[in-house]
Write a protein that holds these residues in place. Structure first.
Motif, mmCIF file in Angstrom:
data_model
loop_
_atom_site.group_PDB
_atom_site.id
_atom_site.type_symbol
_atom_site.label_atom_id
_atom_site.label_comp_id
_atom_site.label_asym_id
_atom_site.label_seq_id
_atom_site.Cartn_x
_atom_site.Cartn_y
_atom_site.Cartn_z
ATOM 1 N N TYR A 1 0.847 -1.203 0.000
ATOM 2 C CA TYR A 1 0.000 0.000 0.000
ATOM 3 C C TYR A 1 0.874 1.241 0.000
ATOM 4 N N LEU A 2 0.680 2.084 -1.010
ATOM 5 C CA LEU A 2 1.426 3.342 -1.134
ATOM 6 C C LEU A 2 0.498 4.531 -0.874
ATOM 7 N N PRO A 3 1.066 5.700 -0.597
ATOM 8 C CA PRO A 3 0.232 6.846 -0.206
ATOM 9 C C PRO A 3 -0.818 7.240 -1.243
ATOM 10 N N MET A 4 -1.887 7.884 -0.762
ATOM 11 C CA MET A 4 -2.949 8.341 -1.659
ATOM 12 C C MET A 4 -2.615 9.695 -2.274
ATOM 13 N N LEU A 5 -1.578 10.367 -1.766
ATOM 14 C CA LEU A 5 -1.230 11.694 -2.273
ATOM 15 C C LEU A 5 0.024 11.634 -3.152
ATOM 16 N N ILE A 6 0.020 12.420 -4.206
ATOM 17 C CA ILE A 6 1.177 12.490 -5.112
ATOM 18 C C ILE A 6 1.613 13.951 -5.262
ATOM 19 N N PRO A 7 2.842 14.269 -4.853
ATOM 20 C CA PRO A 7 3.323 15.648 -5.025
ATOM 21 C C PRO A 7 3.346 16.018 -6.507
ATOM 22 N N GLU A 8 3.078 17.279 -6.785
ATOM 23 C CA GLU A 8 2.954 17.755 -8.171
ATOM 24 C C GLU A 8 4.170 17.382 -9.032
ATOM 25 N N ASN A 9 5.372 17.541 -8.488
ATOM 26 C CA ASN A 9 6.581 17.290 -9.285
ATOM 27 C C ASN A 9 6.701 15.825 -9.701
ATOM 28 N N LEU A 10 6.173 14.924 -8.867
ATOM 29 C CA LEU A 10 6.224 13.490 -9.226
ATOM 30 C C LEU A 10 5.280 13.186 -10.374
ATOM 31 N N LEU A 11 4.079 13.746 -10.301
ATOM 32 C CA LEU A 11 3.084 13.477 -11.346
ATOM 33 C C LEU A 11 3.593 13.965 -12.698
ATOM 34 N N GLN A 12 4.458 14.989 -12.654
ATOM 35 C CA GLN A 12 4.912 15.615 -13.906
ATOM 36 C C GLN A 12 6.118 14.952 -14.544
ATOM 37 N N PRO B 1 -4.770 9.505 -9.149
ATOM 38 C CA PRO B 1 -5.719 9.036 -10.159
ATOM 39 C C PRO B 1 -5.301 7.622 -10.594
ATOM 40 N N THR B 2 -4.062 7.236 -10.268
ATOM 41 C CA THR B 2 -3.394 5.973 -10.555
ATOM 42 C C THR B 2 -1.998 6.170 -9.968
ATOM 43 N N SER B 3 -1.253 5.089 -9.720
ATOM 44 C CA SER B 3 -0.044 5.265 -8.902
ATOM 45 C C SER B 3 1.275 4.894 -9.577
ATOM 46 N N GLU B 4 1.326 4.850 -10.895
ATOM 47 C CA GLU B 4 2.608 4.562 -11.561
ATOM 48 C C GLU B 4 3.736 5.427 -10.992
ATOM 49 N N ASN C 1 0.993 -5.189 -6.086
ATOM 50 C CA ASN C 1 -0.394 -4.788 -6.337
ATOM 51 C C ASN C 1 -0.945 -4.069 -5.122
ATOM 52 N N GLN C 2 -1.852 -3.111 -5.358
ATOM 53 C CA GLN C 2 -2.569 -2.549 -4.212
ATOM 54 C C GLN C 2 -4.055 -2.442 -4.495
ATOM 55 N N TRP C 3 -4.840 -2.713 -3.454
ATOM 56 C CA TRP C 3 -6.290 -2.544 -3.475
ATOM 57 C C TRP C 3 -6.552 -1.196 -2.830
ATOM 58 N N CYS C 4 -7.204 -0.305 -3.544
ATOM 59 C CA CYS C 4 -7.399 1.032 -2.999
ATOM 60 C C CYS C 4 -8.491 1.751 -3.775
ATOM 61 N N SER C 5 -8.662 3.018 -3.485
ATOM 62 C CA SER C 5 -9.559 3.831 -4.299
ATOM 63 C C SER C 5 -8.725 4.896 -4.985
ATOM 64 N N TRP D 1 -10.601 0.006 -6.871
ATOM 65 C CA TRP D 1 -9.965 -0.850 -7.867
ATOM 66 C C TRP D 1 -8.763 -1.539 -7.267
ATOM 67 N N GLN D 2 -8.096 -2.344 -8.067
ATOM 68 C CA GLN D 2 -6.744 -2.767 -7.739
ATOM 69 C C GLN D 2 -5.859 -2.254 -8.861
ATOM 70 N N GLU D 3 -4.647 -1.871 -8.495
ATOM 71 C CA GLU D 3 -3.676 -1.479 -9.508
ATOM 72 C C GLU D 3 -2.397 -2.251 -9.241
ATOM 73 N N GLY D 4 -1.995 -3.065 -10.217
ATOM 74 C CA GLY D 4 -0.756 -3.822 -10.125
ATOM 75 C C GLY D 4 0.344 -3.066 -10.836
ATOM 76 N N HIS D 5 1.536 -3.105 -10.267
ATOM 77 C CA HIS D 5 2.692 -2.437 -10.882
ATOM 78 C C HIS D 5 3.892 -3.368 -10.758
ATOM 79 N N THR D 6 4.595 -3.542 -11.870
ATOM 80 C CA THR D 6 5.747 -4.443 -11.830
ATOM 81 C C THR D 6 6.920 -3.851 -12.605
#
Lengths: 481, 481
Positions: B71-82, B114-117, B139-143, B162-167
């Motif tokens: 489980y990773l945080p629900m918040l993403i700093p602006e610079n990361l998203l960019q 909106p998604t956690s890549e 994988n994480q189960w989250c909203s 949803w669940q979002e898997g990342h590998t």
């Protein structure tokens, strides 16, 4: 070989520097780590797997008492959060506000839920009309956010995982009963599955949840003598639902208030697992909650037949219903032992050429390091017995520790001395005033009331340890995490 | 008796007004409702229980392929998203921004994921160094939250589960293989547990996930002939992880890029369950995913011995491992039947004085309404057989519907006619250009490419249905939800 060293390298000694030991265990067992999102944690596979086991266990207990799971939004409009005055006062300073959505600035800011009483009440106000709609006994598994200033793995972070149960009932008695039922469910999980003993009872006025009439708590004792609030169950009476105007019509078409409860347990409890059971080799997990119960470690695995036999054993144990993994990596057995110990896997099974010759394996207990020779013919039943013994022994050891750290103070001098030497829970008579709680905290350098001790009743003439006035309760004092 | 009417009252006919029928089913089966938080849904017990069943099923399939949950945080700093330009372009217009935490204004705004890549890549950039750290299959189960303008239960809402898997992987081939493995896992869940048939394949360039090299999709057909994207699996190559500077040292100490995948399935799939299987009496749930598999309904329950026998039967079925509930309420049997049908419970078991006399019960199938008389001595095995038959029949019926709604168009006239009469998937040859996709969409009033049809290959000389140039693929066109 830098990587190999990690696990054989000693971590900080628990008794030397407890805080550093805790941090070392969390890092080396790869449970979670600090995210680059300030104040938040990444829950890594080893840590999240423990949470999944706790979830599954608790969820089953919930459902046995009639709880239904739901999911409500993570955002709360400002006006909703403000409906109950004590509640907003308690939470407003620590919520995060969403002010922009997509490309538009929001007309009304919304906070990320710090807890969801307001959303549940808002939903019920719109949908509950009749006695036939009651009770509602709902729970959600989710994360919440509180804008904390400091972060400690599992113990304190801005976002954390938890479950929050919310219920409404037609009568005061039924709601009060539900509050106590959920307290009991938490006690059973914590004692029977997590092997953690505790003291438990109502919170004093000043330690209650924002907006609650009564808060019941389960307080566990960590190995450093500090207390950890491990679960809480709140009774709201009808003040909170009245603020949201939730009313129902009874069979005679008369309008009534509903009575509300809420109750929660969070990933904090993983901190308790670490700090109650862990030792200088790392984590020690109770078998009932361990994601992996045993690790099979082949000895001299290059020798003919060893790996084959070890794999065969692993499959047999899987079939028998155990959660088992084999470590057939190229690392040395010593390294493998250290890793299994660091991860807190309750047992390992060593199997080498000599064991195979003698049709046996060696089961090593994580908690005591005791080696138990078991015939291969009996491993399926014996392993279960060993795991059950570990579970029981872990509880008994923790209970003995707790019992030896519960003391009684008649005077402030006694309180000061006991609190500042070995910590633990110190029972004392108290008048019931928040002022005395504040004074005691200041005088001792941090002793706060953990809960009221319902087992010890005060008599007429018993006096408050601080002010000397008539005592109202015996309370447990302690240093809280 | 206003409340009783709810279930016996007919809902809108499915064939008369599909959209209204859908809304009626969601409301009357109490699956979810509109929250007063704009754009968000309350997932009620009946709806959430379906999600829990899907979660449990899918999670087991994930773990069998080696997936670990985190489980990773629900918040993403602006610079990361960019950090990855296609990604930010795709998501920036639809995220919600947190600009205030506690009492302070944030120096850097953070969006709700909106998604956690970006968060997974950020974590790996800091922690992955060597080939020994690979692969990561998490994988994480989250909203997640996307600032949508319209809301439809399960199909579209600002926050959804949803669940979002990342590998990440050491090689291109391994990552590509993982993308396809997860596509297969989704196909198996959707076909074998949800009884939903589909077409499946890669997305065209314009329909791909923001930042992905390839997106594979599972596209199911709803009863109104519209397609629902039910799960997606993305292959990123190394562009995305390179943007985050994730590199690893191989055995020879040489630095390499890693290769990334992500894959997700959301609560949208509950919309598919409703729209593929539902009928004019409400929801029809496939037995393998139904939270309750059978409801025992006593007939003439006031008569001596009926309730007792019905309870005994319920207990027997529970013991045999079925998920079973008894409806011993005061309502009439007819009302109880309607409710069981509305909720989509796959079978009901009627048991009355005459049945008891003859040592039998009547099992009624939800999907066909067929009544099957079963001897009480055989109910434990027969019920299982009936449930398996229902599961199979539901798939077969849906598959026949899908097959009869897959067509081929050689010309735009044909496409237009077929698309605008019975919808469904229409295969056509296409040149591979986004312009032609746009033109076809405009010309037909909404036909978009759902996926590339890998089974049908184009030959030299085959021409694009729109521009007449050499065709590159056969693609499925359809109207998407």
């Amino acid at each position: 070989m830098a990587k190999e060293k990690k696990f054989v390298q000693a971590i900080t000694s628990r008794d030397e520097d407890f805080a550093q030991w805790y941090t070392d265990v969390v890092r080396e067992a790869k449970l979670c780590d600090y995210s680059s999102v300030k104040g938040c944690l990444n829950y890594l596979p080893n840590g999240y797997a423990i949470w999944e086991k706790i979830q599954a266990d608790l969820d089953k207990r919930f459902k046995e008492t009639g709880v239904e799971n739901v999911y409500l939004p993570m955002l709360i409009p400002e006006n909703l959060l403000q409906k109950e005055s004590d509640h907003i006062e308690g939470f407003a300073p620590e919520v995060a506000w969403v002010t922009k959505g997509g490309l538009e600035t929001l007309q009304e800011p919304m906070c990320i839920r710090p807890t969801s009483e307001t959303l549940f009440c808002d939903l019920w106000a719109r949908t509950v009309q009749s006695y036939r709609d009651l009770p509602k006994v709902w729970n959600q598994w989710c994360s919440v956010l509180r804008w904390e200033k400091t972060t400690r793995p599992f113990l304190r972070s801005r976002e954390f995982l938890w479950q929050e149960g919310h219920t409404i009932h037609a009568t005061y008695e039924e709601a009060e009963q539900r509050t106590l039922t959920m307290l009991r469910v938490y006690q059973e999980l914590i004692r029977d599955s997590l092997a953690i003993p505790f003291v438990s009872g109502p919170k004093t006025e000043s330690e209650k949840f924002a907006g609650a009439q009564d808060t019941y708590t389960v307080e566990a004792l960590m190995h450093d003598g500090k207390a950890l609030q491990s679960a809480t169950s709140h009774f709201f009476g009808n003040a909170f639902p009245d603020a949201f105007d939730i009313k129902y019509l009874d069979k005679n078409n008369e309008l009534h208030s509903v009575y509300e409860t809420s109750w929660g347990l969070s990933t904090r409890i993983i901190g308790a697992l670490i700090m109650v059971h862990g030792d200088d080799s790392g984590l020690v997990l109770p078998p009932r909650i361990a994601p992996v119960q045993t690790r099979v470690i082949p000895i001299a695995q290059h020798k003919e037949g060893v790996l084959e036999k070890a794999n065969e054993l692993t499959e047999r144990l899987k079939k028998a219903g155990y959660s088992v993994k084999i470590d057939d990596s190229e690392k040395s057995p010593g390294w493998k032992f250290s890793e299994q110990e660091m991860l807190g896997i309750p047992t390992r099974i060593e199997i080498g050429p000599k064991d195979i010759e003698q049709n046996q394996v060696v089961v090593v207990r994580r908690d005591t390091r005791e080696k138990i020779v078991v015939s291969l013919d009996e491993i399926e039943t014996k392993l279960g017995e060993i795991l059950e013994t570990i579970q029981k022994d872990m509880y008994d050891r923790a209970k003995a520790f707790l019992d030896s750290h519960i003391d009684f103070a008649e005077t402030m001098d006694e309180m000061n001395e006991k609190f500042n030497t070995k910590r633990g829970f110190i029972k004392a008579k108290w008048c019931g005033s928040a002022e005395c709680e504040d004074e005691i905290k200041a005088a001792t350098g941090g002793a706060t009331t953990r809960c009221i001790c319902k087992e010890d009743q005060v008599k007429d003439g018993d006096t408050c340890i601080f002010c000397g006035k008539q005592a109202k309760h015996v309370v447990y004092f302690g240093k809280a995490y």
